[in-house]
Design a protein around this motif. Structure first.
Motif, PDB file in Angstrom:
ATOM      1  N   VAL A 169       0.856  -1.179   0.000  1.00 42.73           N
ATOM      2  CA  VAL A 169       0.000   0.000   0.000  1.00 42.73           C
ATOM      3  C   VAL A 169       0.893   1.230   0.000  1.00 42.73           C
ATOM      4  N   SER A 226      -0.538   4.627  -0.575  1.00 47.17           N
ATOM      5  CA  SER A 226      -1.314   5.814  -0.210  1.00 47.17           C
ATOM      6  C   SER A 226      -1.570   5.823   1.287  1.00 47.17           C
ATOM      7  N   ALA A 279      -3.959   7.401   2.953  1.00 52.82           N
ATOM      8  CA  ALA A 279      -5.388   7.221   3.246  1.00 52.82           C
ATOM      9  C   ALA A 279      -5.789   5.760   3.113  1.00 52.82           C
ATOM     10  N   GLU A 280      -5.266   5.084   2.082  1.00 54.88           N
ATOM     11  CA  GLU A 280      -5.597   3.671   1.901  1.00 54.88           C
ATOM     12  C   GLU A 280      -4.940   2.811   2.983  1.00 54.88           C
ATOM     13  N   ARG A 289      -6.992   2.506   6.144  1.00 57.65           N
ATOM     14  CA  ARG A 289      -8.292   1.842   6.094  1.00 57.65           C
ATOM     15  C   ARG A 289      -8.232   0.453   6.737  1.00 57.65           C
ATOM     16  N   ALA A 291      -6.199  -2.923   5.468  1.00 57.07           N
ATOM     17  CA  ALA A 291      -5.031  -2.599   4.644  1.00 57.07           C
ATOM     18  C   ALA A 291      -3.847  -3.455   5.097  1.00 57.07           C
ATOM     19  N   TYR A 299      -4.087  13.200   6.117  1.00 59.19           N
ATOM     20  CA  TYR A 299      -3.296  11.984   6.190  1.00 59.19           C
ATOM     21  C   TYR A 299      -1.890  12.338   5.736  1.00 59.19           C
ATOM     22  N   ASN A 330       1.756  10.887   4.837  1.00 58.11           N
ATOM     23  CA  ASN A 330       2.459   9.667   4.455  1.00 58.11           C
ATOM     24  C   ASN A 330       3.860   9.688   5.069  1.00 58.11           C
ATOM     25  N   THR A 365       3.511   3.557   4.987  1.00 55.78           N
ATOM     26  CA  THR A 365       3.192   2.974   3.685  1.00 55.78           C
ATOM     27  C   THR A 365       4.416   2.262   3.137  1.00 55.78           C
TER      28      THR A 365
END
Length: 794
Positions: free
Chosen positions: A160, A162, A164-165, A168, A171, A336, A338, A377
């Protein structure tokens, strides 16, 4: 020395000293000392260092963004010609982790997560480029061949990229002990008060904003040369400060800092990235000790894209609450941030505290709330990048102001003017708790509007329309909060050959410190400018050193230099009293000379230093030299550089291509020690801001593979992409440091990002386009115009 005509005689020391200060003192655009050397290719960068008997290191990096390491087979590589060693995480097990320097708390008061980072991956790989082994060989070619022979078994895992992803539910998790990949759930502000302000607001503007991820792309790739002798490590490395680098290297190695010697020569750009201790440095230091010979490592550009830190990388919801008359009531930010796969030294700071400090800019904003989720990430670490939260903080607010002005039918300049803090309101305590000491924001903005000829914009827009182009004008006001007070040193040594060595713990990585620092010392003591040399990059010659970052160098080193010069004067009075056969209380220092007050008897500071070197025996209570080693507590507070940047663009609706056609800015940096160097810093910052706005972006596919890993795919701004800049100054010197200076190194980014983005949106506004995310590439702009039903040229 060619004296001015007003100096009747070369022996007229007072006239000569006045001429020196007039030409080389504070406020003069003195050319940079180092430029002739650099233009002749004589700079001593890290890769230029070669030590006798050195070997060469090449890293073995993961080609998977995420996976479990099964086995690493180095047997074949170790047998290849010229190979001296191959090391994996097991060989480096005794060293400490590479640490994050920031310790923030979650909104519930619990400490943030700090996942452990080793120099080489042992259990999992977490991004493409994650180092898993290092090969040491007699030549670079031999090391590269052997690196290809290292077998790494990796069980692929979902990746992953992102933030934001990654936050989740469900994830992929990078670390078992970091639930939801969330290292920090940051909150600042009074949520109830902010909610109440939004509830009573006559108008609320909301925007979804992307602060795109960019590669740092310093012109000099990272490099390091390590040696070990007499139970001591020496590391030649590109950095942003050798004293701090020494401490961090020593901590990672698990040794006393006195056993580490760090040397930094010229540095070809850093922008925050090279301040960190990277895995490669630990690898070459280990190899140097294990093999008993120096080891050199230099990254290639393809490796830099996946191993250096990246910048920015936030996804934001910004909200501005306004009264009916346009007065700002509250500003709210949810984002968010990163972090990449590991925490950079200051990674968690960028989208949290630095956003808080810089979002309200030069505006009267009673309430502020910032909520940021810092998320891991499968990408390289996100680190400080020119401004480190300052440009984006200002950008968010400037976009919200333009959108609010359009929605409320208020002129965008007028909306800014109504909310700007006035001179009579200083000192002003901002909602961030920072106390602004000075500024003249409304007058500065007016100055910028005149410089940009905003009254003539309508005519220029009509001319562009005749040529089938859409023209837009954007305003980017900014106010930055620079790095805060900290200890810094200044050493002043009068050498026997008549030169003076100035030592300080900041570090020049392209800014040109040697010239303005010498100007400050020359003006203070009337030392000939060309006799002053600067030492910064040798940890053995420093007693304190804060390095450079946060636009602080001149505030910190300048303060230390002025204070050290005062100590030189006090020592000089004692020494001059002995030479001139007078009482020290009767000696005054004027224009570079120690004078017996009320007489013409005097001795210049350089003559006095020469006499002391000549060995004349002074009384026991008189100084033996004028040398001083001073540690300053630093300036009294943060400084708040600010400005108004105005960009004009032309957009070709047929292709979506944007051209920056005019750029003007007025800035308040307080006292300008060297206006030419300040202008150069502005030029670079503006271009980097424009680059992020229009073209730069790192892009990953669904498997975490970097798609923009070379200059064939990653666009960078060039000289042909920018017009000549119109620059002006509107200085309001601060009283928080003795020079009255404010930082300038990152300001171009802070003004440029908002100005260029707002200009493009203004050009597209006639087609109903309210907002687009950066970068505003031709395709993105063209696509938006087509979606808006823009007519095609025939």
């Amino acid at each position: 020395m060619n004296l001015p005509l007003s100096a009747k005689d070369p022996s007229d020391q007072t006239a000569a000293d006045r001429w020196v200060v007039a030409k080389f003192g504070v406020g003069q655009s003195v050319p940079r000392k180092e430029d002739p050397m650099l233009l002749r290719g004589m700079g001593d960068y890290t890769d230029d260092i070669s030590l006798p008997g050195q070997a060469y290191a090449v890293m073995v990096r993961s080609q998977n963004a995420h996976g479990r390491i099964g086995a690493i087979d180095v047997s074949a590589a170790r047998q290849m010609p010229g190979v001296l060693a191959v090391y994996t995480a097991a060989d480096l097990a005794g060293y400490g982790p590479l640490k994050c320097a920031v310790a923030l708390n979650n909104r519930d008061g619990s400490p943030m997560k700090r996942p452990r980072r080793e120099a080489l991956a042992s259990d999992k790989v977490r991004y493409v480029g994650d180092p898993v082994a290092v090969v040491i060989a007699e030549t670079v070619a031999a090391a590269k061949d052997a690196a290809e022979a290292v077998g790494v078994e990796i069980e692929p895992l979902p990746a992953v990229t992102s933030a934001a992803e990654a936050a989740r539910e469900g994830a992929p998790l990078l670390y078992d002990d970091v639930p939801g990949n969330l290292v920090l759930d940051y909150h600042y502000g009074d949520a109830d008060a902010v909610n109440a302000a939004f509830a009573r607001a006559d108008h609320v503007t909301r925007l979804q904003l992307v602060n795109s991820r960019v590669a740092v792309n310093s012109i000099e790739p990272r490099a390091a040369v390590a040696s070990y002798a007499n139970d001591r490590f020496t590391l030649y490395v590109c950095s942003q400060g050798v004293f701090g680098m020494r401490a961090n290297i020593a901590e990672a190695l698990g040794v006393d800092a006195k056993r580490v010697h760090v040397i930094t020569g010229r540095v070809g750009g850093s922008f925050g990235m090279k301040a960190a201790v990277f895995p490669e440095y630990i690898c070459v230091l280990h190899a140097a000790r294990a093999l008993g010979r120096p080891v050199k490592w230099t990254e290639e550009r393809s490796g830099s894209f996946v191993s250096d830190g990246h910048g920015r990388a936030n996804v934001v919801t910004g909200e501005l609450a306004l009264a009916a008359d346009g007065a700002f009531l509250a500003l709210r930010l949810g984002s968010y941030a990163n972090m990449g796969a590991f925490l950079a030294p200051f990674g968690p700071l960028l989208g949290t505290m630095n956003a808080v400090k810089n979002m309200q800019g030069m505006y009267r904003t009673p309430l502020l709330e910032v909520s940021t989720k810092c998320v891991l990430t499968n990408t390289p670490q996100v680190t400080a990048y020119r401004g480190a939260g300052r440009p984006e903080g200002n950008y968010y607010t400037e976009r919200l102001i333009d959108a609010a002005a359009a929605e409320m039918g208020i002129d965008r300049v007028e909306l800014r003017r109504r909310n700007q803090i006035r001179p009579k309101e200083f000192p002003h305590k901002a909602a961030s708790a920072a106390v602004y000491d000075c500024g003249d924001f409304a007058a500065l903005t007016k100055h910028a509007l005149e410089l940009a000829d905003c009254k003539g914009f309508a005519r220029r827009k009509r001319e562009s329309r005749k040529r089938g182009k859409l023209r837009g004008l954007g305003i980017g006001n900014y106010l930055e909060v620079t790095a805060g007070p900290a200890k810094e040193m200044a050493g002043i040594v009068f050498n026997a050959d008549g030169t003076v060595t100035l030592t300080t713990g900041t570090l020049d990585f392209g800014m040109g410190h040697a010239t303005p620092f010498a100007q400050v010392l020359s003006e203070k003591l009337a030392i000939p400018f060309d006799k002053i040399s600067l030492v910064q990059g040798d940890s053995d010659r420093l007693v304190v050193g804060g390095g450079s970052g946060g636009s602080k160098s001149l505030m910190h080193s300048g303060t230390a230099i002025v204070q050290a010069a005062d100590k030189v004067i006090e020592k000089g009075k004692e020494a001059a009293a002995h030479v001139l056969e007078a009482a020290a209380s009767d000696i005054v220092f004027e224009q570079g000379r120690f004078v017996i007050a009320g007489t013409d008897r005097a001795i210049s500071i350089m003559e006095l230093a020469e006499k002391l070197h000549a060995g004349a025996e002074p009384p026991s209570d008189a100084p033996l030299s004028l040398d001083v080693a001073h540690v300053s507590d630093g300036p009294g507070a943060w400084t708040f550089p600010n400005g108004c940047h105005i960009a004009e663009v032309e957009v070709d609706p047929e292709t979506g291509r944007t051209e920056l056609v005019r750029y003007s800015c007025v800035n308040d940096f307080g006292t300008l020690v060297n206006p030419m160097i300040v202008a150069g810093q502005l030029h670079g910052g503006v271009v980097q801001g424009m680059g992020q706005a229009l073209m730069e972006e790192t892009v990953y596919d669904g498997d975490g593979q970097l798609l923009t890993g070379s200059y064939m795919d990653y666009a960078m701004p060039r000289a042909a992409d920018v017009p000549s800049f119109a620059l002006a100054d509107h200085p309001v010197p601060t009283k928080t440091n003795p020079l009255g200076v404010k930082g300038c190194g990152e300001a171009g980014c802070a003004g440029g990002l908002g100005a260029v983005m707002n200009a493009v949106i203004d050009a597209l506004a006639g087609h109903g386009i309210r907002h687009l995310d950066m970068p505003l590439t031709p395709y993105r702009v063209w696509q938006a115009l087509q979606s808006a039903g823009a007519p095609r040229r025939q």
